[in-house]
Enzyme design. Sequence first.
Site, PDB file in Angstrom:
ATOM      1  N   ASP A  15      -7.497  -0.487  16.753  1.00  0.00           N
ATOM      2  CA  ASP A  15      -6.870   0.412  17.741  1.00  0.00           C
ATOM      3  C   ASP A  15      -7.961   0.370  19.269  1.00  0.00           C
ATOM      4  OD1 ASP A  15      -5.553   1.908  18.335  1.00  0.00           O
ATOM      5  OD2 ASP A  15      -5.740   3.816  18.134  1.00  0.00           O
ATOM      6  N   ASP A  67       1.021   2.188  10.577  1.00  0.00           N
ATOM      7  CA  ASP A  67      -0.408   2.755  10.197  1.00  0.00           C
ATOM      8  C   ASP A  67       0.014   3.837  10.177  1.00  0.00           C
ATOM      9  OD1 ASP A  67      -2.120   3.828  11.723  1.00  0.00           O
ATOM     10  OD2 ASP A  67      -0.845   2.989  12.889  1.00  0.00           O
ATOM     11  N   CYS A 124       5.324   2.716 -12.026  1.00  0.00           N
ATOM     12  CA  CYS A 124       4.584   2.486 -11.173  1.00  0.00           C
ATOM     13  C   CYS A 124       3.382   1.877 -11.962  1.00  0.00           C
ATOM     14  CB  CYS A 124       3.617   3.358 -10.150  1.00  0.00           C
ATOM     15  SG  CYS A 124       1.628   3.200  -9.278  1.00  0.00           S
ATOM     16  N   CYS A 151       0.617   0.516 -10.740  1.00  0.00           N
ATOM     17  CA  CYS A 151      -0.643   0.699  -9.661  1.00  0.00           C
ATOM     18  C   CYS A 151      -2.026   0.812 -11.373  1.00  0.00           C
ATOM     19  CB  CYS A 151      -1.221   1.859  -9.064  1.00  0.00           C
ATOM     20  SG  CYS A 151      -1.197   2.876  -9.808  1.00  0.00           S
ATOM     21  N   CYS A 157      -1.469   4.667 -12.662  1.00  0.00           N
ATOM     22  CA  CYS A 157      -1.042   4.746 -13.229  1.00  0.00           C
ATOM     23  C   CYS A 157      -0.829   3.827 -14.640  1.00  0.00           C
ATOM     24  CB  CYS A 157       0.673   4.896 -13.118  1.00  0.00           C
ATOM     25  SG  CYS A 157       0.462   6.038 -11.753  1.00  0.00           S
ATOM     26  N   HIS A 216      -3.725   4.267  -6.034  1.00  0.00           N
ATOM     27  CA  HIS A 216      -2.544   4.871  -6.485  1.00  0.00           C
ATOM     28  C   HIS A 216      -0.898   4.827  -5.016  1.00  0.00           C
ATOM     29  CE1 HIS A 216       1.771   6.048  -7.519  1.00  0.00           C
ATOM     30  NE2 HIS A 216       2.080   7.266  -6.904  1.00  0.00           N
TER      31      HIS A 216
END
Length: 373
Positions: free
Chosen positions: A89, A270, A308, A310, A313, A339
Amino acid sequence: MEFKIDKTDHNARACTIKTAHSTIQTPVFMPVGTAGIVKALDSNDMLSLGAEIILGNTYHLYLRPGDELVKKFGGLHGFSKFPKSFLTDSGGFQAFSLSDISKADKNGIMFKSHIDGSKHYFTPQKVLDIQYNLNSDIMMILDDLVALPNTKERIKLSIERTTQWAKEAIEYHKSQQDKGIGVDQNIFAIIQGGIDKEFRKMSAEALCAMEDYDGFAIGGLSVGELNNEMYDTVEWTTSFMPTHKPRYLMGVGTPTDLIENIHRGVDMFDCVMPTRNARNGTLFTSFGKVNIKSAAYKEDSLPIDPACDCYTCRNYSRAYLNHLFRSREISYFRLATLHNLHYYLTLMKDARNAILEGRWLEFRADFYAKRVD
């Protein structure tokens, strides 16, 4: 940069962006790594999540550790050891968010460092020079961002400044590339205009006429307007943006915001929300948000989201995350952030697959049907 539209389904787009460092498939969510890496994670975590691009911040990296130092270590890729793409940015949002210590004029933005109070002046050229040192794959130009609601006079001034700075930036960038500087770096302009349709059209048409830009962003939203006003503004603005270049909506947002703006033709997003909310105890799931600090989860053996897969999890219970948060254990930040980012990145992958398979409307309806919040 190479850009290709792989499939469209209604206004939703699945595209491929190739930079010098990675191949990015859209729709894409870019995790925010303000200081060169995502808070609580490292480059290996980002690779394990499958992130192809993250966002760094020109303002913060310029102040600390300094763009010259980053350059000595091989730019952001060498310094952070994240080998994929970076978008940086320009600092325009920081001038907006730190408005009490910054002031814009026709040539740029003067601001005081939030670290030590020292004064600095950002011009369109200065911002690019910093980003050349950072060696980001996508560089955002300096823009004049204003809060909403605001006066028509101030929004018009914002457009005029942003357009002028965009002309200066692209001319400077092309001249630097002729000198061999920034040849593998891409540059995006930022459309302003508040939620006023005529102002958005004015800004979009003026900027998109500058054909040397590699992509275009929609800025100045999620700064105080209502959600439906944001969605209407995005839908209107994308109608003036070229179809053959990436479209980036800056600083947005919730999972619902992502779905709704993909529906309106946006490719890139974003936001600090998944990482910041993770650290504050709010976790995102397929069925809505979980406030993990709640006493309701003290003895809950389920993972954060049973749907999930991930790392968090697969290995830990809500009860354990509740315990870590309440104990102020640093490891909580990593597990929660993993997560939330996994959820966001997976949502984008699933959205892309739905577009490629021609079932975007079904996917969008199913997204809402699962939610209980």
